[in-house]
Each structure stands twice: as C-alpha cells, then as structure tokens.
Write an enzyme that holds these catalytic residues in place. Structure first.
Site, PDB file in Angstrom:
ATOM      1  N   GLU A  16       0.845  -1.203   0.000  1.00 21.00           N
ATOM      2  CA  GLU A  16       0.000   0.000   0.000  1.00 21.00           C
ATOM      3  C   GLU A  16       0.880   1.253   0.000  1.00 21.00           C
ATOM      4  O   GLU A  16       2.097   1.193   0.100  1.00 21.00           O
ATOM      5  CB  GLU A  16      -0.896   0.026   1.242  1.00 21.00           C
ATOM      6  N   ARG A  99      -7.403   0.842  12.998  1.00 24.54           N
ATOM      7  CA  ARG A  99      -6.021   1.141  12.639  1.00 24.54           C
ATOM      8  C   ARG A  99      -6.007   2.136  11.492  1.00 24.54           C
ATOM      9  O   ARG A  99      -6.981   2.260  10.746  1.00 24.54           O
ATOM     10  CB  ARG A  99      -5.263  -0.117  12.226  1.00 24.54           C
ATOM     11  N   ASN A 101      -5.048   3.557   7.852  1.00 22.49           N
ATOM     12  CA  ASN A 101      -4.889   2.985   6.519  1.00 22.49           C
ATOM     13  C   ASN A 101      -4.139   4.012   5.661  1.00 22.49           C
ATOM     14  O   ASN A 101      -3.075   4.473   6.029  1.00 22.49           O
ATOM     15  CB  ASN A 101      -6.253   2.612   5.935  1.00 22.49           C
ATOM     16  N   ASP A 209      -9.885   1.957  -4.195  1.00 24.10           N
ATOM     17  CA  ASP A 209      -8.930   1.865  -3.097  1.00 24.10           C
ATOM     18  C   ASP A 209      -8.082   3.140  -3.073  1.00 24.10           C
ATOM     19  O   ASP A 209      -8.615   4.220  -2.886  1.00 24.10           O
ATOM     20  CB  ASP A 209      -8.089   0.598  -3.278  1.00 24.10           C
TER      21      ASP A 209
END
Length: 304
Positions: A16, A99, A101, A209
């Site tokens: 990512e 959490r 991202n 995304d």
C-alpha cells in the site's frame, strides 16, 4: 503502454501507500500486515526496509528529515538510519480495534490519514462497519478528526488550484469531493463525485482503493478485486481509460520516475486462493506502467 513488475524480489501481503520521493528519486511503500516500510532505488534496484512493531498504513517524508507513518492507531516519526520511532499522536479506539490505513500530505504539508475498523472474518473484505474516521495531523503537531462513520478510509488527492480535496471510502464505493481551504486545512461541502454503483454491471471495476492524479486533474484509482487502474474525470465522472494489472488485488498507485511519467502500482496477496495465485503468479508485486502519455505531480511532504 507496457505493464511490468518493478521489483522482482518482493511479494507483499498488503502492499500500500506508494509515494515517489522526488528528492531522493526513490519509491516508498508499505506492507501493512508485515509491519514494513520499504524504500526502493530504481537505478540500482536496491530495496531497503524497516520493520516496525505494528501495522503501518502509509509513509510520507518529512521536510526536516525522517518520515511520518501511520503506525497502528498512532501518527509516528521514523528515523530511517537509527530506526527510532517516536509516537506523536494517537486516535481513540472508537469502540473497535481500528487502525490507520492510507495517508497523504496536502499542499500545505499537513498529514491526512484515515482509519478503518477491525477485520471481522478470514475474508479480507469484511470489516467492522462505519468505524473509520479521517484525521488531519497539522504542521503544529495537533490532530483533528474531520470525517466519521467511514467504512475503509482510502485515497486522497488535492487539485492544483488548492480548492478541492477528493477522498475515497471503499465500502460504499464512492469518491467524495470537498471544498478545501489551504490556509486553514478546513474541508466542507461534501458531495459524491464518483459512485461506482452508477456504472454498468458488465464492466466489473472492483472497489475503489488508493488513488493519485495527473497534471490534467484526472484521478487514477486502484480497484481492489479486479486488477484495474481506472482513470476518471472527477468533474464529469466519466471513465477515460483502464489499465489492466496482472494481479487482482490492486491497492494504490502513484506517478514516479525522473519525469513523473511512470505509474507505480501496489498490490496485495492476502486472501488470494491457490487458483488465483496460479492464474496471477505476480500477485503481491509492485508494478510499473509506462507509455501512458501522461505525467503526475510531485508528491507533497510533511512540513511540520
């Protein structure tokens, strides 16, 4: 146009957050689930990494040195050479095992980072609903929550005139536009600019995304589940072109290279079946797309 594997020595669990470091001419990215931050030199093909003690959602260089990372639920500073980590701010649990991202810096050097809820099954697509939030960590070291009830906080982009911020929530499959004030960092007037549910069902697009933008203001969005990078005109919502990536779990992308005309794409291998891995053996790789005929913009860094 050509699509190739950029780094042959790595297969990410959840690659990512690609960021082209214009100063060092290197690609930064993370493997969230391996707790790793990577730095790759495309000239020497040298790949370096630092392993942290929690998931790491994103990495961005700091103007004064080192890097900001989204470490678990904290914004932290990473000194690459000593590997010292200094935790700066922590967000509340919000009744979940949330959490951080994806994250990026805005044109004024603020660090915007969003959170997501905990995965609730072995299916990597199932998370606690609406437990995520979008935060801004300012250049003064303070943190503020701007958006709540987020599914999975993802891509961020600002327009060149500094008047609009685009933001993805993967779960409702929507890209939002906000009015953006570069002087204060305030966002307002939320609206949907791209809604995946409005496109033809026979053109499987996956779920939005991470994303980046080009010099023409178009959005390049990585689509989880169908191995595609789709370029949209955010003013009209029109799909302009599609780049097929030979891995189904594309997560994000950024423009890089000396001329910012190479598109780097991160992918994941988490959750891939044996059949998928056989069909797409480069699952989890970092890809490079060349010959697109477009350029990106230099990525912003943290200026605090």
């Amino acid at each position: 146009m050509a699509v190739e594997v950029a780094i042959s020595t790595i297969k990410n669990l959840l690659g990512e957050g690609p960021h082209w470091d214009d100063q060092e001419q290197k690609l930064l990215f993370v493997d969230i689930l391996a707790n790793k931050v990577y730095k790759w030199d495309p000239v020497t093909d040298q790949l370096d990494s630092v392993t942290l003690d929690d998931t790491v959602g994103a990495v961005v260089p700091c103007k004064k040195g080192g890097y900001l990372v989204g470490l678990g639920r904290t914004v932290a500073h990473l000194d690459w050479h000593s590997q010292k980590v200094t935790k700066l701010q922590e967000i509340p649990l919000n009744g979940t095992k949330n959490r951080f991202n994806d994250a990026k810096c805005d044109p004024a050097g603020r660090f915007w980072t969003g959170s997501m809820g905990h995965q609730i099954s072995t299916n990597p697509n199932l998370f606690e609903p609406e437990k995520g939030e979008l935060y801004c960590y300012g250049t003064d070291g303070t943190i503020k929550m701007w958006v709540d009830k987020v599914g999975i906080s993802n891509g961020l982009v600002w327009t060149q005139d500094h008047r609009t911020m685009y933001y993805i929530d993967t779960v409702p499959e929507q890209v939002y536009g906000f009015d953006y004030n570069i002087n204060t960092g305030a966002i307002s007037n939320r609206r949907v600019v791209i809604d995946y549910k409005n496109y033809d069902d026979d053109d499987c697009m996956g779920r939005p995304d991470g994303m980046t933008s080009d010099v023409d203001g178009n959005l390049w969005i990585a689509n989880w589940g169908f191995g595609k990078i789709i370029c949209f005109d955010p003013k009209t919502g029109k799909k302009l072109r599609t780049v097929q990536i030979p891995a189904m779990r594309t997560t994000s992308c950024c423009f890089g290279g000396k001329n910012l005309d190479e598109l780097y794409v991160t992918c994941a291998s988490q959750g891939a079946t044996e059949e998928e891995l056989a069909a797409y053996p480069m699952t989890g790789s970092i890809f490079k797309v060349t010959g697109l005929g477009v350029k990106g913009l230099p990525a912003d860094v943290y200026k605090g």
